[in-house]
Scaffold this motif. Structure first.
Motif, PDB file in Angstrom:
ATOM      1  N   LEU A   1      -8.416   4.258  -2.946  1.00  0.00           N
ATOM      2  CA  LEU A   1      -7.128   3.637  -3.922  1.00  0.00           C
ATOM      3  C   LEU A   1      -7.493   4.477  -5.160  1.00  0.00           C
ATOM      4  N   LYS A   2      -8.872   4.973  -5.742  1.00  0.00           N
ATOM      5  CA  LYS A   2      -9.004   5.399  -6.885  1.00  0.00           C
ATOM      6  C   LYS A   2      -8.578   6.866  -6.754  1.00  0.00           C
TER       7      LYS A   2
ATOM      8  N   ILE B   1      -5.397   4.029  -8.788  1.00  0.00           N
ATOM      9  CA  ILE B   1      -5.521   2.595  -8.675  1.00  0.00           C
ATOM     10  C   ILE B   1      -6.863   2.110  -9.041  1.00  0.00           C
TER      11      ILE B   1
ATOM     12  N   ARG C   1       2.687   4.077  -9.229  1.00  0.00           N
ATOM     13  CA  ARG C   1       1.482   4.676 -10.424  1.00  0.00           C
ATOM     14  C   ARG C   1       2.365   5.817 -11.037  1.00  0.00           C
TER      15      ARG C   1
ATOM     16  N   LEU D   1       2.030   2.314  -3.559  1.00  0.00           N
ATOM     17  CA  LEU D   1       1.248   2.388  -4.723  1.00  0.00           C
ATOM     18  C   LEU D   1       1.449   3.802  -5.549  1.00  0.00           C
ATOM     19  N   GLU D   2       1.309   4.868  -4.663  1.00  0.00           N
ATOM     20  CA  GLU D   2       1.307   6.309  -5.158  1.00  0.00           C
ATOM     21  C   GLU D   2       2.802   6.400  -6.206  1.00  0.00           C
TER      22      GLU D   2
ATOM     23  N   SER E   1      -3.505  -3.142  -6.012  1.00  0.00           N
ATOM     24  CA  SER E   1      -3.232  -3.361  -4.551  1.00  0.00           C
ATOM     25  C   SER E   1      -3.184  -4.791  -4.397  1.00  0.00           C
TER      26      SER E   1
ATOM     27  N   VAL F   1      -7.666  -0.633   3.234  1.00  0.00           N
ATOM     28  CA  VAL F   1      -8.078   0.477   2.408  1.00  0.00           C
ATOM     29  C   VAL F   1      -9.031   0.096   1.468  1.00  0.00           C
TER      30      VAL F   1
ATOM     31  N   ALA G   1       0.717  -1.075   0.121  1.00  0.00           N
ATOM     32  CA  ALA G   1      -0.052   0.010  -0.095  1.00  0.00           C
ATOM     33  C   ALA G   1       0.679   1.267  -0.013  1.00  0.00           C
TER      34      ALA G   1
ATOM     35  N   THR H   1      -8.142  -5.296  -0.910  1.00  0.00           N
ATOM     36  CA  THR H   1      -9.148  -3.907  -0.769  1.00  0.00           C
ATOM     37  C   THR H   1     -10.151  -4.189  -0.048  1.00  0.00           C
TER      38      THR H   1
ATOM     39  N   SER I   1      -6.981  -4.623  -8.168  1.00  0.00           N
ATOM     40  CA  SER I   1      -6.734  -5.325  -6.836  1.00  0.00           C
ATOM     41  C   SER I   1      -6.603  -6.880  -6.872  1.00  0.00           C
TER      42      SER I   1
END
Ligand code: PGA
Length: 291
Positions: free
Chosen positions: A99-100, A104, A63, A59-60, A79, A94, A56, A82, A107
């Motif tokens: 996530l959106k 993201i 991306r 992720l950012e 992910s 999360v 987690a 989720t 999952s």
């Protein structure tokens, strides 16, 4: 060789690669020449789909790094789990809307390590699957038997039970929200057959064992998807012929081509061999060649 459902190569990093290592991994892929012409060609129309499922906290960064490299259409970031609710008192989880917010929309769900160590069940995997699909996510849903179950000759019974319980829970979740599964939902679902005895053990299923289990899963979907099957179990299930089934459990660049040669193996969910850019790249290249 031709793969009617294309090939999906998904790397499951598990609890490895924080933000700095995630960025280094993706920069490493670029240095190794990703994407080759073959990969770019195969990724058109999504015949080849590639993804990394990252912790987690990474992720950012992952991306953003994929976008910086211009790979947003070539390599998805997803992910590893989720929750089915949008928000609330679920410490450590999360949700899809969270996530959106960072772009993201893919999952993994129901991985055996979630089941083994964190009490996840077919029911929670079913709810997560339904919730995510209804929110526009793509989902990779894992099932698979343990070693004692295989040794007792229960592989098919276990797979039937898992599929039945997951899709019963998924259907109940949809009904509780006044929703119904459509073709669009199912088009975003991928299954992963991961025999627990093969995960992280170096004991890969043989192509014959993988094919046998994958064919069984597809046959189960055919049966449950018929009017009789649906009436008997009141189940809505993904379409048997178009739903991709990935194999997972000690996949390596060396054994992947043999697994992909099986008609019902539509890709790989890869742990250990996805952690280094060199081997992940080889897996993607092997996937491109199999199409
Ligand atoms: P492995 O893990 O490739 O390291 O066996 C696969 C998985 O757990 O998804």
């Amino acid at each position: 060789m031709s793969k009617p459902r294309g090939v999906f190569v998904a790397g499951n990093w598990k609890m490895n690669h924080g933000p700095a290592a995630a960025r280094a991994f993706l920069d490493g892929l670029a240095r190794l020449g990703f994407p080759s012409d073959a990969v770019r060609r195969a990724s058109g129309g999504r015949a080849l789909q590639s993804a990394v499922l990252v912790p987690a906290v990474s992720l950012e960064v992952a991306r953003a790094s994929v976008a910086q490299h211009g790979w947003s259409d070539l390599l998805q970031v997803g992910s590893q789990n989720t929750h089915f609710e949008a928000s609330g008192a679920f410490t450590g989880e999360v949700s899809a809307p969270l996530l959106k917010e960072i772009g993201i929309e893919l999952s993994l769900v129901g991985h055996s390590e979630r089941r083994q160590h964190f009490g996840e069940t077919d029911e929670s995997a079913g709810k997560r699957t339904a919730s995510l699909l209804s929110q526009g996510f793509e989902v990779i849903l894992c099932i698979g038997e343990t070693r004692p179950e295989r040794e007792a000759g229960q592989t098919e019974a276990v797979l039937s039970r898992q599929l039945g319980e997951v899709f019963r829970a998924a259907g109940a979740w949809m009904k509780s929200k006044g929703l119904e599964f459509s073709r669009t939902h199912w088009a975003r679902l991928t299954l992963a057959y991961e025999p627990v005895w093969a995960i992280g053990t170096g004991l890969t299923a043989t192509p014959e064992q993988a094919q046998e289990a994958h064919a069984f899963i597809r046959q189960w979907l055919r049966g449950a998807g018929t009017a009789g099957g649906a009436a008997a179990g009141a189940l809505s299930v993904p379409p048997a012929e178009t739903t991709a089934i990935l194999y997972g459990g000690s996949v390596t660049p060396e054994n992947f081509a043999g697994l992909l040669a099986c008609p019902d193996v539509d890709g790989g969910l890869v742990g250990g061999a996805s952690l280094k850019p060199e081997s992940f790249l080889k897996l993607i290249e092997t996937g491109a060649q199999a199409i």
